[in-house]
Design a protein around this motif. Sequence first.
Motif, short mmCIF file in Angstrom:
data_model
loop_
_atom_site.label_atom_id
_atom_site.label_comp_id
_atom_site.label_asym_id
_atom_site.label_seq_id
_atom_site.Cartn_x
_atom_site.Cartn_y
_atom_site.Cartn_z
N LEU A 50 7.73 12.66 0.25
CA LEU A 50 6.69 13.54 0.77
C LEU A 50 5.71 13.96 -0.33
O LEU A 50 4.50 14.04 -0.11
N LEU A 51 6.25 14.21 -1.51
CA LEU A 51 5.40 14.60 -2.63
C LEU A 51 4.45 13.47 -3.01
O LEU A 51 3.27 13.70 -3.29
N LEU A 52 4.96 12.24 -3.00
CA LEU A 52 4.11 11.09 -3.33
C LEU A 52 3.00 10.92 -2.30
O LEU A 52 1.86 10.61 -2.64
N VAL A 53 3.32 11.12 -1.01
CA VAL A 53 2.31 11.00 0.05
C VAL A 53 1.22 12.05 -0.14
O VAL A 53 0.02 11.76 -0.03
N VAL A 54 1.63 13.29 -0.41
CA VAL A 54 0.66 14.37 -0.60
C VAL A 54 -0.23 14.09 -1.81
O VAL A 54 -1.46 14.25 -1.74
N ALA A 56 -0.96 11.20 -3.10
CA ALA A 56 -1.85 10.08 -2.80
C ALA A 56 -3.04 10.53 -1.98
O ALA A 56 -4.18 10.11 -2.21
N ARG A 57 -2.79 11.40 -1.00
CA ARG A 57 -3.89 11.90 -0.17
C ARG A 57 -4.84 12.78 -0.98
O ARG A 57 -6.06 12.74 -0.79
N LEU A 58 -4.28 13.59 -1.85
CA LEU A 58 -5.13 14.42 -2.70
C LEU A 58 -5.99 13.56 -3.62
O LEU A 58 -7.17 13.86 -3.84
N ASN A 59 -5.40 12.49 -4.13
CA ASN A 59 -6.15 11.59 -5.01
C ASN A 59 -7.29 10.91 -4.24
O ASN A 59 -8.41 10.79 -4.74
N LEU A 60 -6.99 10.46 -3.00
CA LEU A 60 -8.02 9.82 -2.18
C LEU A 60 -9.13 10.80 -1.83
O LEU A 60 -10.31 10.46 -1.83
N PHE A 61 -8.74 12.05 -1.54
CA PHE A 61 -9.74 13.07 -1.25
C PHE A 61 -10.65 13.29 -2.46
O PHE A 61 -11.87 13.42 -2.33
N GLY A 62 -10.03 13.31 -3.65
CA GLY A 62 -10.82 13.47 -4.86
C GLY A 62 -11.79 12.32 -5.07
O GLY A 62 -12.93 12.52 -5.49
#
Length: 314
Positions: A50-54, A56-62
Amino acid sequence: MRVSLPFFRKQSTDSREQPRTAFGIRRLVTNPKGFTLLELLVVTAIVAILLLVVLARLNLFGRQVDLDTTAQQIISTLQAARTQTVASEDESGYGSVYGVHFEINKYVLFKGSVYDSLDPDNKEYNLSSVEIYEINLAGGVSDVVFTRIRGSTDDTGNIRIRLTVDTSRTRTIVINSLGQASIEEAVSPVGTRATDTRHLHFTSCPSLIGYTNLVLDFSSPPDPNVTRTILLGLSPGQTVFSWEGDTDVYGSKQTIKFHTHYLDDSGSILSIHRDRMKNNKAVTISIDSTIVVSYTVDGDATRGPFCDVMEAQQ
């Protein structure tokens, strides 16, 4: 004194104390107050995933923020070049012109009508997570240069940028003849369908030069189709084509506008206006026999094979 440890409590070997399943297999009795090592490992693994998914999404948002920020910075640089051109005045009283030069990994604000990479006054902006992957400017140039007094430009067209880590995420910056720059949003990731179709842009199109007709094929079941053919009549070196007209389809007037934003021997950028408030018939628009776009009665549009990208003009 005896201490009971929930994780490592020794189990009895007496078969009389071991409960059995329906098949007679002994079942291990654990302490209900503790967790087994396996349970802890499973929970830890789930939390890690779950931490990796979060992350990854934060990185994509950035990265998406980087894309939007870069698009706005390019527009600001174009506006700065235009403003400096209009406001400039040199010793001769005529002033100087400014422009912006584009490459895959940078863009440069420069002074003069021609870009000089060695000019020390150049203001260079390097790109990292974003790249310029298409430069579609009139005449096939890589520079947008503005003219004095009005701040207009002959270098119309668009600049397309995308994320280097996710090339499906793009932005298109459009420069019109008045020297104004704006962001043009894509209709969909694949660019094949649109619902907001009043004003559509088509990029990555072949040159209209060499083609003969613009064909409007209106459908009005159960009546036969009504087809209107407009002669293109383009000659080598021509840089503009525009047509606007009404077509009577069984007593109902249909209004279509078709024009180019960019045209030369190597390619073209097309624009089609079809206001659903003024049109109530399905229509397919083609260049000779190749479809550019098909509209339903309700105005939904599907891109044909003539151009590679269809976008809605906001």
